[in-house]
Design a protein around this motif. Sequence first.
Motif, mmCIF file in Angstrom:
data_model
loop_
_atom_site.group_PDB
_atom_site.id
_atom_site.type_symbol
_atom_site.label_atom_id
_atom_site.label_comp_id
_atom_site.label_asym_id
_atom_site.label_seq_id
_atom_site.Cartn_x
_atom_site.Cartn_y
_atom_site.Cartn_z
ATOM 1 N N GLU A 17 57.944 80.252 27.618
ATOM 2 C CA GLU A 17 58.877 79.152 27.908
ATOM 3 C C GLU A 17 60.322 79.636 27.870
ATOM 4 O OE1 GLU A 17 58.195 75.754 25.330
ATOM 5 O OE2 GLU A 17 56.059 76.260 25.284
ATOM 6 N N PHE A 18 60.648 80.476 26.871
ATOM 7 C CA PHE A 18 62.009 80.999 26.757
ATOM 8 C C PHE A 18 62.375 81.828 27.985
ATOM 9 C CE2 PHE A 18 61.877 81.089 21.807
ATOM 10 C CZ PHE A 18 62.060 79.719 21.775
ATOM 11 N N LEU A 19 61.462 82.681 28.431
ATOM 12 C CA LEU A 19 61.734 83.531 29.587
ATOM 13 C C LEU A 19 61.894 82.700 30.858
ATOM 14 C CD1 LEU A 19 59.377 86.565 28.886
ATOM 15 C CD2 LEU A 19 61.843 86.364 28.438
ATOM 16 N N GLU A 20 61.061 81.682 31.016
ATOM 17 C CA GLU A 20 61.188 80.790 32.176
ATOM 18 C C GLU A 20 62.536 80.068 32.158
ATOM 19 O OE1 GLU A 20 57.885 78.086 32.475
ATOM 20 O OE2 GLU A 20 56.433 79.736 32.473
ATOM 21 N N LYS A 21 62.942 79.612 30.997
ATOM 22 C CA LYS A 21 64.220 78.895 30.876
ATOM 23 C C LYS A 21 65.380 79.820 31.212
ATOM 24 C CE LYS A 21 66.978 75.523 29.696
ATOM 25 N NZ LYS A 21 67.129 74.316 30.460
ATOM 26 N N ARG A 22 65.340 81.050 30.707
ATOM 27 C CA ARG A 22 66.409 82.008 31.005
ATOM 28 C C ARG A 22 66.470 82.309 32.501
ATOM 29 N NH1 ARG A 22 68.692 85.011 26.706
ATOM 30 N NH2 ARG A 22 67.856 84.406 24.681
ATOM 31 N N ALA A 23 65.314 82.475 33.134
ATOM 32 C CA ALA A 23 65.284 82.735 34.579
ATOM 33 C C ALA A 23 65.857 81.546 35.346
ATOM 34 C CB ALA A 23 63.861 83.049 35.034
ATOM 35 N N SER A 24 65.555 80.343 34.894
ATOM 36 C CA SER A 24 66.086 79.137 35.528
ATOM 37 C C SER A 24 67.604 79.070 35.393
ATOM 38 C CB SER A 24 65.432 77.907 34.890
ATOM 39 O OG SER A 24 66.042 76.733 35.341
ATOM 40 N N LEU A 25 68.112 79.382 34.212
ATOM 41 C CA LEU A 25 69.559 79.376 34.001
ATOM 42 C C LEU A 25 70.238 80.464 34.831
ATOM 43 C CD1 LEU A 25 69.628 78.804 30.137
ATOM 44 C CD2 LEU A 25 70.108 77.114 31.930
ATOM 45 N N ALA A 26 69.602 81.623 34.938
ATOM 46 C CA ALA A 26 70.148 82.707 35.764
ATOM 47 C C ALA A 26 70.254 82.261 37.217
ATOM 48 C CB ALA A 26 69.277 83.954 35.641
ATOM 49 N N ALA A 27 69.274 81.511 37.688
ATOM 50 C CA ALA A 27 69.313 81.002 39.064
ATOM 51 C C ALA A 27 70.499 80.057 39.258
ATOM 52 C CB ALA A 27 68.000 80.302 39.404
ATOM 53 N N VAL A 28 70.816 79.275 38.248
ATOM 54 C CA VAL A 28 71.970 78.373 38.336
ATOM 55 C C VAL A 28 73.261 79.191 38.393
ATOM 56 C CG1 VAL A 28 73.262 76.521 37.172
ATOM 57 C CG2 VAL A 28 70.752 76.483 37.187
ATOM 58 N N TYR A 29 73.364 80.223 37.545
ATOM 59 C CA TYR A 29 74.542 81.097 37.617
ATOM 60 C C TYR A 29 74.660 81.704 39.014
ATOM 61 C CZ TYR A 29 76.004 81.351 32.680
ATOM 62 O OH TYR A 29 76.518 81.075 31.434
ATOM 63 N N ARG A 30 73.556 82.224 39.542
ATOM 64 C CA ARG A 30 73.588 82.856 40.870
ATOM 65 C C ARG A 30 74.054 81.869 41.947
ATOM 66 N NH1 ARG A 30 71.597 87.704 40.993
ATOM 67 N NH2 ARG A 30 70.238 88.413 39.320
ATOM 68 N N GLU A 31 73.649 80.637 41.813
ATOM 69 C CA GLU A 31 74.022 79.620 42.790
ATOM 70 C C GLU A 31 75.497 79.252 42.706
ATOM 71 O OE1 GLU A 31 72.927 74.969 43.816
ATOM 72 O OE2 GLU A 31 71.577 76.117 42.528
ATOM 73 N N HIS A 32 76.082 79.290 41.506
ATOM 74 C CA HIS A 32 77.424 78.757 41.298
ATOM 75 C C HIS A 32 78.514 79.797 41.054
ATOM 76 C CE1 HIS A 32 76.258 74.576 41.465
ATOM 77 N NE2 HIS A 32 75.154 74.947 40.839
ATOM 78 N N LEU A 33 78.156 81.059 40.868
ATOM 79 C CA LEU A 33 79.186 82.092 40.727
ATOM 80 C C LEU A 33 79.426 82.741 42.082
ATOM 81 C CD1 LEU A 33 78.162 83.834 37.382
ATOM 82 C CD2 LEU A 33 80.158 82.391 37.779
ATOM 83 N N PRO A 34 80.646 82.741 42.562
ATOM 84 C CA PRO A 34 80.916 83.335 43.872
ATOM 85 C C PRO A 34 80.721 84.850 43.848
ATOM 86 C CG PRO A 34 82.949 82.557 42.842
ATOM 87 C CD PRO A 34 81.833 82.177 41.939
ATOM 88 N N GLN A 35 79.837 85.331 44.698
ATOM 89 C CA GLN A 35 79.515 86.758 44.709
ATOM 90 C C GLN A 35 80.668 87.609 45.224
ATOM 91 O OE1 GLN A 35 75.655 87.765 46.206
ATOM 92 N NE2 GLN A 35 74.702 86.040 45.186
ATOM 93 N N GLU A 36 81.646 86.990 45.881
ATOM 94 C CA GLU A 36 82.808 87.768 46.302
ATOM 95 C C GLU A 36 83.726 88.086 45.116
ATOM 96 O OE1 GLU A 36 83.756 83.426 46.997
ATOM 97 O OE2 GLU A 36 82.092 84.729 47.480
ATOM 98 N N LEU A 37 83.567 87.372 44.009
ATOM 99 C CA LEU A 37 84.376 87.630 42.815
ATOM 100 C C LEU A 37 83.630 88.424 41.754
ATOM 101 C CD1 LEU A 37 86.147 84.189 42.221
ATOM 102 C CD2 LEU A 37 87.109 86.262 43.226
ATOM 103 N N PHE A 38 82.326 88.241 41.657
ATOM 104 C CA PHE A 38 81.549 88.825 40.574
ATOM 105 C C PHE A 38 80.453 89.737 41.111
ATOM 106 C CE2 PHE A 38 82.912 84.607 39.232
ATOM 107 C CZ PHE A 38 83.541 84.887 38.034
ATOM 108 N N THR A 39 80.172 90.786 40.376
ATOM 109 C CA THR A 39 78.973 91.569 40.629
ATOM 110 C C THR A 39 77.920 91.021 39.678
ATOM 111 O OG1 THR A 39 80.291 93.509 41.182
ATOM 112 C CG2 THR A 39 77.967 93.873 40.668
ATOM 113 N N LEU A 40 76.847 90.477 40.238
ATOM 114 C CA LEU A 40 75.806 89.827 39.450
ATOM 115 C C LEU A 40 74.655 90.796 39.170
ATOM 116 C CD1 LEU A 40 75.689 86.430 41.381
ATOM 117 C CD2 LEU A 40 77.038 87.018 39.371
#
Length: 133
Positions: A17-40
């Motif tokens: 459950e913890f790993l699934e939650k972390r992966a879900s949160l990472a997906a939210v970061y990927r969606e909302h952090l502009p890749q032109e500013l950050f290296t993800l």
Amino acid sequence: TDLQAAIGVAQLNQLGEFLEKRASLAAVYREHLPQELFTLPTVPDGRTHVYYRFVVRLPRGLQSADDFGSSRLAHRGVHCRKPVFRPLHRYLELPDFPASDDVDAAAISLPIHPTLNDDTVRQVAQILHEELR
């Protein structure tokens, strides 16, 4: 101790459950952090990531990631930290490793733990974006 072992076993039962939650949160970061500013973080094809940390590289020319995290972000309630305390070559007193030093100066670990929710992660991404303008 026995108490620590009991807590550890209980936590292991929730590992999936913890790993699934972390992966879900990472997906939210990927969606909302502009890749032109950050290296993800990258995940090679056919692999998965446990997202123990969500480390991003800030744009060049910015103040050090450590200062950025401890001053500008902390002031807004976002608690980030450096991914490692100090690069290994510095502990071993080896000659300079400029690429490692560059990453150390620009990398910051964003909050990503199972108690966060999507709205909080979106808010962190928004604050990061605002602070980089």
